[in-house]
Design a protein around this motif. Structure first.
Motif, PDB file in Angstrom:
ATOM      1  N   LEU A  77       0.824  -1.211   0.000  1.00 46.51           N
ATOM      2  CA  LEU A  77       0.000   0.000   0.000  1.00 46.51           C
ATOM      3  C   LEU A  77       0.859   1.262   0.000  1.00 46.51           C
ATOM      4  CD1 LEU A  77      -2.740  -1.116   2.544  1.00 46.51           C
ATOM      5  CD2 LEU A  77      -2.716  -1.346   0.062  1.00 46.51           C
ATOM      6  N   ALA A  78       2.159   1.111   0.318  1.00 46.25           N
ATOM      7  CA  ALA A  78       3.029   2.282   0.357  1.00 46.25           C
ATOM      8  C   ALA A  78       3.910   2.370  -0.887  1.00 46.25           C
ATOM      9  CB  ALA A  78       3.903   2.230   1.611  1.00 46.25           C
ATOM     10  N   MET A  79       3.758   1.412  -1.801  1.00 47.34           N
ATOM     11  CA  MET A  79       4.622   1.385  -2.986  1.00 47.34           C
ATOM     12  C   MET A  79       4.249   2.481  -3.980  1.00 47.34           C
ATOM     13  SD  MET A  79       5.205  -2.549  -4.064  1.00 47.34           S
ATOM     14  CE  MET A  79       6.164  -3.669  -3.054  1.00 47.34           C
ATOM     15  N   THR A  80       5.236   2.901  -4.780  1.00 46.90           N
ATOM     16  CA  THR A  80       4.932   3.824  -5.874  1.00 46.90           C
ATOM     17  C   THR A  80       4.241   3.033  -6.987  1.00 46.90           C
ATOM     18  OG1 THR A  80       6.994   3.357  -7.015  1.00 46.90           O
ATOM     19  CG2 THR A  80       7.027   5.143  -5.399  1.00 46.90           C
ATOM     20  N   ASP A  81       3.636   3.750  -7.920  1.00 50.20           N
ATOM     21  CA  ASP A  81       2.952   3.089  -9.034  1.00 50.20           C
ATOM     22  C   ASP A  81       3.888   2.136  -9.763  1.00 50.20           C
ATOM     23  OD1 ASP A  81       0.733   4.444  -8.405  1.00 50.20           O
ATOM     24  OD2 ASP A  81       0.849   5.913 -10.030  1.00 50.20           O
ATOM     25  N   GLU A  82       5.125   2.581  -9.979  1.00 54.55           N
ATOM     26  CA  GLU A  82       6.066   1.788 -10.748  1.00 54.55           C
ATOM     27  C   GLU A  82       6.472   0.518  -9.972  1.00 54.55           C
ATOM     28  OE1 GLU A  82       6.824   1.818 -13.735  1.00 54.55           O
ATOM     29  OE2 GLU A  82       8.521   0.423 -13.757  1.00 54.55           O
ATOM     30  N   GLN A  83       6.707   0.663  -8.669  1.00 54.61           N
ATOM     31  CA  GLN A  83       7.045  -0.516  -7.855  1.00 54.61           C
ATOM     32  C   GLN A  83       5.905  -1.526  -7.877  1.00 54.61           C
ATOM     33  OE1 GLN A  83       7.789   1.701  -4.255  1.00 54.61           O
ATOM     34  NE2 GLN A  83       9.942   1.112  -4.213  1.00 54.61           N
ATOM     35  N   LEU A  84       4.688  -1.007  -7.749  1.00 56.69           N
ATOM     36  CA  LEU A  84       3.516  -1.872  -7.703  1.00 56.69           C
ATOM     37  C   LEU A  84       3.303  -2.572  -9.047  1.00 56.69           C
ATOM     38  CD1 LEU A  84       1.454  -2.598  -5.586  1.00 56.69           C
ATOM     39  CD2 LEU A  84      -0.025  -0.801  -6.451  1.00 56.69           C
ATOM     40  N   ARG A  85       3.580  -1.830 -10.139  1.00 54.10           N
ATOM     41  CA  ARG A  85       3.415  -2.396 -11.469  1.00 54.10           C
ATOM     42  C   ARG A  85       4.310  -3.626 -11.654  1.00 54.10           C
ATOM     43  NH1 ARG A  85       5.642  -2.811 -15.855  1.00 54.10           N
ATOM     44  NH2 ARG A  85       7.487  -1.552 -15.475  1.00 54.10           N
ATOM     45  N   ARG A  86       5.510  -3.567 -11.051  1.00 51.12           N
ATOM     46  CA  ARG A  86       6.432  -4.700 -11.176  1.00 51.12           C
ATOM     47  C   ARG A  86       5.945  -5.920 -10.398  1.00 51.12           C
ATOM     48  NH1 ARG A  86      11.236  -3.076 -13.434  1.00 51.12           N
ATOM     49  NH2 ARG A  86      11.331  -0.822 -13.697  1.00 51.12           N
ATOM     50  N   VAL A  87       5.147  -5.665  -9.362  1.00 54.42           N
ATOM     51  CA  VAL A  87       4.597  -6.777  -8.582  1.00 54.42           C
ATOM     52  C   VAL A  87       3.438  -7.437  -9.319  1.00 54.42           C
ATOM     53  CG1 VAL A  87       3.426  -7.370  -6.423  1.00 54.42           C
ATOM     54  CG2 VAL A  87       5.310  -5.722  -6.412  1.00 54.42           C
ATOM     55  N   ARG A  88       2.632  -6.594  -9.963  1.00 53.77           N
ATOM     56  CA  ARG A  88       1.438  -7.103 -10.651  1.00 53.77           C
ATOM     57  C   ARG A  88       1.809  -8.088 -11.741  1.00 53.77           C
ATOM     58  NH1 ARG A  88      -1.102  -1.322 -12.117  1.00 53.77           N
ATOM     59  NH2 ARG A  88      -1.840  -0.691 -10.077  1.00 53.77           N
ATOM     60  N   GLY A  89       1.177  -9.246 -11.710  1.00 55.97           N
ATOM     61  CA  GLY A  89       1.408 -10.226 -12.760  1.00 55.97           C
ATOM     62  C   GLY A  89       2.652 -11.044 -12.512  1.00 55.97           C
ATOM     63  N   LYS A  90       3.720 -10.392 -12.046  1.00 58.44           N
ATOM     64  CA  LYS A  90       4.989 -11.095 -11.840  1.00 58.44           C
ATOM     65  C   LYS A  90       5.025 -11.794 -10.487  1.00 58.44           C
ATOM     66  CE  LYS A  90       9.673 -11.354 -12.613  1.00 58.44           C
ATOM     67  NZ  LYS A  90       9.719 -12.809 -12.424  1.00 58.44           N
ATOM     68  N   GLU A  91       4.705 -11.056  -9.419  1.00 56.79           N
ATOM     69  CA  GLU A  91       4.741 -11.631  -8.068  1.00 56.79           C
ATOM     70  C   GLU A  91       3.343 -12.071  -7.624  1.00 56.79           C
ATOM     71  OE1 GLU A  91       7.635 -11.804  -6.465  1.00 56.79           O
ATOM     72  OE2 GLU A  91       8.811 -10.672  -7.929  1.00 56.79           O
ATOM     73  N   ILE A  92       2.368 -11.214  -7.919  1.00 62.42           N
ATOM     74  CA  ILE A  92       0.975 -11.523  -7.573  1.00 62.42           C
ATOM     75  C   ILE A  92       0.149 -11.455  -8.855  1.00 62.42           C
ATOM     76  CG2 ILE A  92      -1.018 -10.875  -6.175  1.00 62.42           C
ATOM     77  CD1 ILE A  92       0.843  -9.398  -4.290  1.00 62.42           C
ATOM     78  N   ALA A  93      -0.480 -12.558  -9.214  1.00 63.46           N
ATOM     79  CA  ALA A  93      -1.316 -12.567 -10.417  1.00 63.46           C
ATOM     80  C   ALA A  93      -2.777 -12.655 -10.005  1.00 63.46           C
ATOM     81  CB  ALA A  93      -0.952 -13.744 -11.308  1.00 63.46           C
ATOM     82  N   MET A  94      -3.655 -12.184 -10.891  1.00 59.74           N
ATOM     83  CA  MET A  94      -5.078 -12.221 -10.560  1.00 59.74           C
ATOM     84  C   MET A  94      -5.884 -12.957 -11.622  1.00 59.74           C
ATOM     85  SD  MET A  94      -6.048  -8.639  -8.757  1.00 59.74           S
ATOM     86  CE  MET A  94      -7.139  -9.332  -7.551  1.00 59.74           C
ATOM     87  N   ILE A  95      -6.911 -13.643 -11.167  1.00 60.88           N
ATOM     88  CA  ILE A  95      -7.879 -14.280 -12.069  1.00 60.88           C
ATOM     89  C   ILE A  95      -9.238 -13.709 -11.687  1.00 60.88           C
ATOM     90  CG2 ILE A  95      -8.916 -16.445 -12.803  1.00 60.88           C
ATOM     91  CD1 ILE A  95      -6.389 -17.847 -11.780  1.00 60.88           C
ATOM     92  N   PHE A  96     -10.003 -13.283 -12.700  1.00 59.83           N
ATOM     93  CA  PHE A  96     -11.270 -12.614 -12.375  1.00 59.83           C
ATOM     94  C   PHE A  96     -12.470 -13.497 -12.676  1.00 59.83           C
ATOM     95  CE2 PHE A  96      -8.212  -9.224 -13.279  1.00 59.83           C
ATOM     96  CZ  PHE A  96      -8.274  -8.547 -12.077  1.00 59.83           C
ATOM     97  N   GLN A  97     -13.613 -12.955 -12.285  1.00 57.81           N
ATOM     98  CA  GLN A  97     -14.847 -13.740 -12.345  1.00 57.81           C
ATOM     99  C   GLN A  97     -15.291 -14.083 -13.761  1.00 57.81           C
ATOM    100  OE1 GLN A  97     -18.008 -12.194  -9.978  1.00 57.81           O
ATOM    101  NE2 GLN A  97     -19.566 -13.335 -11.041  1.00 57.81           N
ATOM    102  N   ASP A  98     -15.485 -13.054 -14.579  1.00 54.70           N
ATOM    103  CA  ASP A  98     -16.051 -13.310 -15.897  1.00 54.70           C
ATOM    104  C   ASP A  98     -14.941 -13.364 -16.935  1.00 54.70           C
ATOM    105  OD1 ASP A  98     -17.314 -13.420 -18.275  1.00 54.70           O
ATOM    106  OD2 ASP A  98     -18.720 -11.799 -17.882  1.00 54.70           O
ATOM    107  N   PRO A  99     -14.587 -14.575 -17.386  1.00 56.70           N
ATOM    108  CA  PRO A  99     -13.423 -14.674 -18.273  1.00 56.70           C
ATOM    109  C   PRO A  99     -13.654 -14.047 -19.639  1.00 56.70           C
ATOM    110  CG  PRO A  99     -14.501 -16.792 -18.064  1.00 56.70           C
ATOM    111  CD  PRO A  99     -15.196 -15.864 -17.104  1.00 56.70           C
ATOM    112  N   LEU A 100     -14.913 -13.872 -20.053  1.00 57.21           N
ATOM    113  CA  LEU A 100     -15.118 -13.243 -21.361  1.00 57.21           C
ATOM    114  C   LEU A 100     -14.801 -11.761 -21.296  1.00 57.21           C
ATOM    115  CD1 LEU A 100     -15.836 -13.316 -24.281  1.00 57.21           C
ATOM    116  CD2 LEU A 100     -18.222 -12.966 -23.698  1.00 57.21           C
ATOM    117  N   SER A 101     -15.338 -11.087 -20.305  1.00 56.51           N
ATOM    118  CA  SER A 101     -15.108  -9.643 -20.244  1.00 56.51           C
ATOM    119  C   SER A 101     -13.714  -9.331 -19.705  1.00 56.51           C
ATOM    120  CB  SER A 101     -16.177  -8.970 -19.391  1.00 56.51           C
ATOM    121  OG  SER A 101     -16.150  -9.478 -18.084  1.00 56.51           O
TER     122      SER A 101
END
Lengths: 314, 362
Positions: free
Chosen positions: B74-98
């Motif tokens: 929650l204290a990370m900069t946008d760029e730091q957080l961007r590096r975490v997204r997908g690489k360290e923490i990935a997400m799967i969402f509810q509706d796979p079509l949308s």
């Protein structure tokens, strides 16, 4: 893809055919006797009958329509009542000015509208967004002749940066053509880009709320890529659709800008023929305008199928 | 050190209708390779709390800490957080079509993510890995399907593709937000099997968000039950399924088809989830609770240990409810304890009695 294209073209032809029917009936619905107009005021009844026969006006209606249609397919739109010159030639003369004006302006308004729309959408509800909204409102509510006359007065008369009025064919002198077109382009584009800014803003805001934009962010893509590659790519589809239709419609209808800058385009030709009731020319410009609307829609359909893979299959 | 440690997370949104308190203080930890199930109805704050971790809740007012390998997300900069997204923490969402971009090929969407985080990988290599991943999640003929668009995939295949994407960079944590809700029941089971298998294979930690306790019955090590933006019960899977303490958890268990034996009818939880702008006084669940007592209307219960472990309070099983801690479970004895407590806790002209009357009048 080919079947899709053929279906679209056939549909366009159907639309054009209905227009020819409408135009033809319009010709007869108007109260004036075309032969009388063609022959002049002092014609004797004998001359009138001869003219009527020469023009084929004594044939039954379906026969006349058939003749009209076959002539049309050969590119023969008849002769102007006023000048006796072939309507096809008159349209050929007017068309380059209209096409130059609209296509050039379209490049400008699309570029300006999309850029302003993206800025507005990505900074929604900020001061900048509100500033753009205000400018857009001004742009939409400003009549074209005010914009045109102001630009003309400031840049052509006072500052003399651009030459005044008149159309110079591009094949004669591309540089002069360009110089003469700049002010008309800006005039037309100013109004249109306002509309396109709103369109792009709304469309992009919708798309940015989509689930797949959240996925793009969750993938760790930079915000720039999220907005342009993922957001704008989808948001442009309605913009392209609108552009195709607008360009088609405007080719037959940029009267004000044409008049302000003395461009002898289709719009001017329409008004002139309407004021003097020059029916063959009216029919000609209506048909040519309809043709470009149909063409514009056809191009949109084809471009759309490239933009959206879902359309290609259905 | 835990992989993820969330401490007292609060998320709210300032809307024109008022302040929406989506998450009102949530704490949980996720250990490496383990699965945490987060359960609740829509509006319970389960999705918002996890999306906030990755900065996907635009315009949210956020408070608290979320330590991922010791670093506060929650204290990370946008760029730091961007590096975490997908690489360290990935997400799967509810509706796979949308959730997949409709205008890009499935393989390209996977390759794009690989190349974003690993710039040395060229296009052909990324494509090859996308094909491997699609094959791994059970897409037939992945070499051809890699060039399909999402609309050419079935619902189950789309979710498989999303799973493939989430695994692409071998993340330490996957957050799956109702990954099976939009799918057919038979496909649901296949997808859950697949996730379980791949999670073990990759040794990835998993946060599984669902409204259906049945979905995580085989999957979760720990379960967190949320209601009205707050956790109401937190326990290991066994305790939660066999000795639920909070009436809301009990209600969720009883609304799973087949959970209480074939002869009994399903028992839905009556009423609506609370408004997050105008929360009920006391316990947020009290207007819907069949065991409501006087103090529930005025005093908000906090999470407290309800289980016993070797004679000591079991801190691994906590519940936010005024019922006595012994009143846990689905058996007759627990029900007696609950009824006794209710009889003691309700006075004739009490606020709780009005709540019950209103509930019965419905």
């Amino acid at each position: 893809m080919l079947r899709f294209l053929i279906r679209r073209i056939l549909f366009g032809i159907l639309v054009l055919w209905i227009v020819t029917l409408g135009v033809f009936l319009l010709f007869f619905a108007t109260s004036d006797d075309p032969a009388a107009r063609f022959a002049g005021k002092s014609a004797t009844p004998a001359t009138l009958a001869l003219v009527r026969h020469r023009l084929g006006l004594d044939d039954p209606l379906p026969v006349q329509y058939w003749h009209f249609l076959t002539r049309l397919l050969r590119g023969d739109l008849g002769y102007s009542f006023a000048t006796q010159s072939p309507v096809t030639d008159m349209i050929k003369q007017a068309l380059p000015a209209s096409l130059s004006l609209i296509l050039g302006a379209a490049v400008l308004w699309l570029a300006a509208g999309i850029v302003a729309g993206v800025i507005s959408a990505t900074r929604a509800r900020t001061l900048l967004d509100r500033g753009i909204t205000l400018a857009v409102l001004l742009g939409i509510s400003m009549p074209a002749f005010i914009v045109g006359l102001t630009l003309s007065y400031v840049f052509a008369v006072k500052l003399q940066i651009f030459p005044q009025t008149q159309y110079v064919p591009i094949q004669n002198n591309p540089l002069q053509w360009f110089e003469h077109m700049v002010l008309p382009w800006i005039t037309l584009a100013l109004l249109q880009s306002a509309i396109y800014t709103r369109l792009t803003r709304g469309s992009l805001l919708d798309v940015l709320g989509e689930d797949y934009i959240r996925t793009a962010r969750a993938k760790g893509l930079p915000e720039r890529r999220v907005i342009y590659r993922h957001g704008l790519r989808s948001a442009l589809t309605p913009v392209v659709t609108q552009a195709g239709v607008d360009i088609g419609v405007l080719i037959g209808g940029t009267l004000v800008t044409e008049s302000v800058f003395g461009l002898q385009g289709i719009g001017q030709l329409t008004v002139q023929s309407l004021t003097i009731g020059d029916l063959p020319v009216i029919m000609g410009v209506v048909l040519i305008a309809a043709f470009f609307v149909v063409l514009g829609n056809l191009v949109v359909d084809v471009v759309y199928s490239f933009l959206d893979p879902r359309v290609r299959l259905s | 050190m835990s992989l993820l440690e969330v401490r007292d997370l609060k998320v709210s949104f300032d809307t024109s209708d008022g302040l929406v308190q989506a998450v009102r203080g949530v704490s949980f930890t996720v250990e490496r390779g383990k699965t945490l199930g987060i359960v609740g109805e829509s509006g319970s704050g389960k999705s918002v709390s996890t999306q906030t971790l990755l900065g996907l809740t635009a315009g949210a007012l956020i408070d608290g800490e979320a330590l991922f390998e010791g670093q506060d997300l929650l204290a990370m900069t946008d760029e730091q957080l961007r590096r975490v997204r997908g690489k360290e923490i990935a997400m799967i969402f509810q509706d796979p079509l949308s959730s997949l971009h409709p205008l890009y090929k499935v393989g390209k969407q996977i390759a794009e993510m690989i190349r974003q985080h690993e710039p040395d990988v060229n296009k052909a290599q990324a494509r090859k890995r996308a094909i491997e991943l699609l094959g791994m999640v059970g897409i037939p003929e992945p070499g051809q399907r890699v060039d399909d668009y999402p609309h050419q995939f079935s619902g189950g295949m789309r979710q498989r593709a999303m799973i493939a994407m989430s695994l692409a960079l071998n993340p330490k944590l996957i957050v799956a937000d109702e990954p099976t809700t939009a799918l057919d029941a038979t496909v649901q089971a296949q997808i859950l099997d697949l996730m379980l298998r791949l999670q073990r294979e990759f040794d990835t930690a998993l946060i599984m968000i669902t409204h259906d306790l049945g979905v995580i019955a085989d999957l979760a090590d720990d379960v967190l039950v949320m209601y009205g933006g707050k956790p109401v019960e937190h326990a290991d899977r066994r305790s939660l399924y066999y000795r639920p303490h909070h009436p809301y958890t009990k209600g969720l268990l009883e609304s799973i088809p087949g959970s209480t034996g074939a002869k009994t009818r399903l028992k839905p939880i009556g009423g609506q989830p609370p408004s997050l702008i105008n929360l009920p006084t006391g316990c947020a669940f009290h207007p819907r609770c069949e065991y409501v007592m006087d103090r529930c209307v005025t005093e908000e219960p906090l999470l407290a240990a309800v289980g016993d472990k070797d004679g000591f309070p079991d801190l691994g099983h906590t519940s936010a409810c005024w019922l006595p801690k012994e009143a846990a479970g689905l058996d007759a004895e627990a029900e007696n304890l609950r009824q006794e407590a209710v009889a003691l806790g309700r006075s004739a002209d009490s606020p709780a009695a009005t709540v019950v009357d209103a509930g019965e009048a419905q």
